[in-house]
Design a protein around this motif. Structure first.
Motif, short mmCIF file in Angstrom:
data_model
loop_
_atom_site.label_atom_id
_atom_site.label_comp_id
_atom_site.label_asym_id
_atom_site.label_seq_id
_atom_site.Cartn_x
_atom_site.Cartn_y
_atom_site.Cartn_z
N HIS A 299 -8.52 67.24 19.34
CA HIS A 299 -8.75 68.25 20.38
C HIS A 299 -7.77 68.06 21.53
CE1 HIS A 299 -12.72 68.59 18.28
NE2 HIS A 299 -12.40 69.86 18.44
N TRP A 300 -7.68 69.08 22.38
CA TRP A 300 -6.67 69.13 23.44
C TRP A 300 -7.08 68.43 24.71
CZ3 TRP A 300 -2.00 70.67 21.92
CH2 TRP A 300 -1.93 71.34 20.71
N PHE A 301 -8.38 68.12 24.85
CA PHE A 301 -8.84 67.39 26.02
C PHE A 301 -10.16 66.69 25.68
CE2 PHE A 301 -10.55 71.66 26.33
CZ PHE A 301 -11.86 71.50 26.74
N ALA A 302 -10.47 65.67 26.45
CA ALA A 302 -11.72 64.92 26.27
C ALA A 302 -12.88 65.71 26.89
CB ALA A 302 -11.61 63.56 26.93
N LYS A 303 -14.08 65.40 26.45
CA LYS A 303 -15.30 66.06 26.93
C LYS A 303 -15.29 67.55 26.62
CE LYS A 303 -17.51 64.77 30.69
NZ LYS A 303 -17.87 64.35 32.05
N ASN A 304 -14.77 67.89 25.45
CA ASN A 304 -14.82 69.27 24.98
C ASN A 304 -16.21 69.53 24.37
OD1 ASN A 304 -14.70 68.58 22.02
ND2 ASN A 304 -12.79 67.65 22.73
N PRO A 305 -16.53 70.76 24.01
CA PRO A 305 -17.87 71.05 23.47
C PRO A 305 -18.23 70.25 22.21
CG PRO A 305 -16.83 73.07 24.16
CD PRO A 305 -15.78 71.99 24.26
N PHE A 306 -17.25 69.98 21.34
CA PHE A 306 -17.53 69.17 20.16
C PHE A 306 -17.97 67.77 20.56
CE2 PHE A 306 -16.06 65.91 17.18
CZ PHE A 306 -16.79 66.24 16.06
#
Length: 193
Positions: free
Chosen positions: A63-70
């Motif tokens: 993913h492109w950043f941490a703490k994303n919805p996944f």
């Protein structure tokens, strides 16, 4: 106060995994799901079936950043588990021809599996940067993926981010036991608490 870089301008990609998977990852690398056995799965079983039908299980998702919805969903569903974020440079993904899906791969009827440059330009970065997870469109954009077409060896890792000193020490011990040289860094803000 320094200005926060937009997600588009950042330099890293992130893969969330359970601490329980680190021994195998340090030994053999991050493998596509299709090539795995005997690991602690963190994703939703129904979503995994759909990913398999689309042959996305042949890639390692980042993913492109941490703490994303996944990341949030996985950590909320397994509050007893310990997680780390394995990061790689986006330049590595570009150099080795990784693919990009510019929104959640299961949003809508079809997916767009694009070459890196085309995929990078297709992401709605301004929408992603708002991180409005209550808006379904934004949430879908926030789960855009960069997909490695095969094993990602530890030599390609930039850093492993950990949520606490305890998890960091465990990670460092596993790295040393596997004779792998990757930096670690404690950063609680990158994890859901």
């Amino acid at each position: 106060m320094s200005e926060v870089k937009s997600i588009k301008d950042q330099k890293l990609l992130y893969h969330l995994t359970s601490v329980e998977n680190l021994d195998g990852i340090f030994k053999d690398g991050l493998k596509p799901r299709a090539g795995l056995s005997g690991f602690k799965d963190v994703a939703d079983a129904e979503i995994l079936k759909k990913r398999q039908a689309l042959q996305l299980d042949k890639y390692v998702p980042f993913h492109w950043f941490a703490k994303n919805p996944f990341d949030g969903s996985v950590q909320r569903n397994r509050p007893e588990a310990q997680f780390v974020l394995i990061s790689v440079y986006r330049s590595t993904a570009r150099q080795y021809g990784w693919k990009i899906i510019p929104r959640h791969p299961l949003a809508g009827d079809s997916i767009q599996l694009l070459d890196y440059e085309q995929g990078f330009e297709a992401i709605e970065w301004n929408v992603m940067s708002s991180r409005d997870y209550l808006d379904p469109h934004c949430k879908s954009i926030c789960m855009a993926e960069c997909l490695a077409p095969g094993v990602v060896k530890p030599e390609a890792f930039f850093k492993i981010f950990t949520p606490s000193e305890e998890v960091d020490a465990l990670c460092v011990a596993k790295l040393q036991a596997a004779d792998v040289n990757v930096q670690t860094s404690v950063n609680q803000r990158m994890f859901y608490q």
